[in-house]
Structures are given as C-alpha cells and as structure tokens.
Write a protein that holds these residues in place. Structure first.
Motif, short mmCIF file in Angstrom:
data_model
loop_
_atom_site.label_atom_id
_atom_site.label_comp_id
_atom_site.label_asym_id
_atom_site.label_seq_id
_atom_site.Cartn_x
_atom_site.Cartn_y
_atom_site.Cartn_z
N ILE A 1 0.84 -1.20 0.00
CA ILE A 1 0.00 0.00 0.00
C ILE A 1 0.87 1.24 0.00
O ILE A 1 0.62 2.21 -0.73
N SER A 2 1.94 1.22 0.81
CA SER A 2 2.83 2.37 0.88
C SER A 2 3.46 2.68 -0.46
O SER A 2 3.66 3.83 -0.82
N SER A 3 3.76 1.64 -1.24
CA SER A 3 4.40 1.85 -2.54
C SER A 3 3.51 2.64 -3.48
O SER A 3 3.99 3.33 -4.36
N VAL A 4 2.21 2.52 -3.31
CA VAL A 4 1.28 3.27 -4.14
C VAL A 4 1.13 4.69 -3.62
O VAL A 4 1.17 5.67 -4.36
N SER B 1 11.15 13.09 -2.39
CA SER B 1 11.92 13.36 -1.18
C SER B 1 12.38 12.09 -0.47
O SER B 1 13.18 12.16 0.46
N LEU B 2 11.87 10.93 -0.88
CA LEU B 2 12.29 9.70 -0.22
C LEU B 2 13.79 9.47 -0.43
O LEU B 2 14.29 9.55 -1.54
N PRO B 3 14.51 9.16 0.65
CA PRO B 3 15.94 8.89 0.51
C PRO B 3 16.18 7.65 -0.35
O PRO B 3 15.44 6.67 -0.28
N ILE C 1 18.13 0.98 8.04
CA ILE C 1 17.46 1.83 7.05
C ILE C 1 15.95 1.78 7.27
O ILE C 1 15.38 0.69 7.40
N PRO C 2 15.28 2.93 7.34
CA PRO C 2 13.82 2.96 7.53
C PRO C 2 13.09 2.17 6.45
O PRO C 2 13.51 2.18 5.28
N ASP C 3 12.01 1.51 6.82
CA ASP C 3 11.28 0.64 5.90
C ASP C 3 10.81 1.35 4.64
O ASP C 3 10.72 0.73 3.57
N THR C 4 10.48 2.63 4.73
CA THR C 4 9.91 3.32 3.57
C THR C 4 10.96 3.99 2.69
O THR C 4 10.63 4.56 1.65
N TYR D 1 11.60 -0.85 -1.82
CA TYR D 1 11.46 -0.25 -0.49
C TYR D 1 12.20 -1.13 0.51
O TYR D 1 12.11 -2.36 0.47
N ALA D 2 12.93 -0.49 1.41
CA ALA D 2 13.78 -1.22 2.34
C ALA D 2 13.00 -2.28 3.11
O ALA D 2 13.45 -3.42 3.26
#
Length: 244
Positions: free
Chosen positions: A12-15, A22-24, A78-81, A148-149
């Motif tokens: 869901i987050s990937s969508v 801005s995502l690292p 590394i953060p999951d997102t 995504y991590a």
C-alpha cells in the motif's frame, strides 16, 4: 501473519508514496577488492551525483550468496519506507541521476523491481516455470535491483540465506514463489543486462550519456555486463566515459 501484514503495509505504501521525490535513496554494492570494474562503477556514479556505499571491502568473500547476507545487515539501519538500490560491483555502469532512477522505479508501481536477462541461470531446469515475457529479457538477474527497504527485508526473511550458493539461484526460487509481487524489468527501462546482447542491438549516445536498447525502445539507467556481456559493457564504458 506478521510477515503478511508487513507485506500488505508496504505494498500500500508503494502506491501512496509513488511520486515522492523526497524519499531517501540508498545505493550499495558488495566488493572485497578494489578491482578496475569497481572504479568504473564509482566513476559513473560520481558523474551523475550518486553515492555508492561499498560493503565488505577487505573482508573474506565466500561466494555470491554472501551478497544477500550483506544486504540483510545493511538494511537493519534503514527505515522501511526508504528506497534501496543494489548493484553488482565489477560490471555495472550508471547512466542517470537519482531523480530519473526514482521516477523509473515509481513507474513500475511495485515494491520491488529486479533486472531481467536472456538466460536462465543457474537453474536451467526452471526455465519452463517462468511466466511469459513480452521481450527476450525473461529471466531474473540478481545483479541489480531496487525496492522499499522494508519489503526487501521481508523478502530476505522468507528463506535461509546460503552464503556458499548462488544469490541469483536463491532469488530465482523466491521469485517463482512470488512472481505476482516481484517485478522483472522486461523492457530494460531501469536495468539492462548484456549477456546474449550484440553490439548492433544497442545504440550509444555520448551527450547526454545514453544507451538505447533497440530491442525494447528503452534507455536504461543502469547497465550490467553480466555473463558474456563483459566485452560489450567495457565498450560502453570506454565510449561514454573514456578509457581509464
């Protein structure tokens, strides 16, 4: 159930964040020795403003399965997102900056994208188990992938990593279990592998630095000279970046 919940959350987050510039982006490779190919990788990265973290330098190297262990450890902090990009160390070239790489990844609308190649390796007997491909690039290649991590963590927890075995073989078996979640880059939009590819099937452009894949009509951002593609990889590097 915990793994399943994590998978749904990340999918869901990937969508939701699919256009978030801005995502690292974290880029890493695994190399035990400073060979010329690593220098070429880092030079191409520098040309496009990319920073690559080299894992395992100076440490004993068993076999390619160890790359998966390094990635698993790397992901712990590394953060999951966040986005993570892995590339092989000695036969890869970057041809795009971070924003272009991110945009191409987002266009797949997938939590994990991995390169595709023309040869089923190391398990030729699994070739018939693969889904149909719209191009010659049909089989998973583990030399370049991005996701995504948190989702990569999830995938690497799906099996026991065997460091003395092929990383590609282990990820192949994982893909065949999860082919509806893991995306192969069939059209070489983000990644292009060179095994089985002839020089007349690509077109090089020096300014800007581009490789046109005439088989798919794409301009991949990352080139991988896997297998018998080493000579063509070196020709591309020499043409676009000059002999080192």
């Amino acid at each position: 159930m915990k793994n399943f919940t994590l998978f749904i959350f990340l999918l869901i987050s990937s969508v939701i964040v699919s256009a978030d510039e801005s995502l690292p982006l974290h880029i890493c490779t695994v190399a035990s020795r400073p060979k010329p190919g690593l220098q070429q990788l880092l030079l191409s990265a520098e040309k496009f403003g990319l920073k690559v973290e080299v894992l395992g330098m100076g440490l004993p190297y068993k076999k390619n399965g160890q790359k998966l262990s390094y990635m698993k450890m790397y992901l712990e902090n590394i953060p999951d997102t966040d986005l993570v990009l892995f590339v092989d160390a000695y036969d890869v070239i970057f041809l795009a900056n971070e924003n272009v790489i991110k945009d191409k990844f987002y266009s797949f609308n997938s939590p994990f994208v991995i390169s595709a190649e023309t040869n089923c390796f190391p398990f030729q007997e699994l070739a018939s188990a693969y889904p149909e491909s719209p191009t010659l690039f049909k089989y998973l290649n583990s030399g370049t992938y991005m996701g995504y991590a948190g989702y990569i963590k999830f995938l690497l927890n799906e099996f026991i990593i065997e460091e003395d075995k092929s990383d590609q073989g282990q990820l192949t078996k994982l893909f065949l279990r999860r082919e509806h979640e893991i995306t192969l880059d069939y059209y070489s939009e983000l990644f292009m592998t060179l095994h089985g590819i002839r020089g007349n099937q690509i077109k090089l452009e020096k300014d800007p630095k581009l490789v046109h894949c005439l088989l798919t009509g794409s301009t991949p951002s990352i080139i991988h000279g896997n297998g018998l593609g080493k000579k063509l990889y070196q020709h591309i590097f020499n043409t676009l970046f000059g002999k080192q």
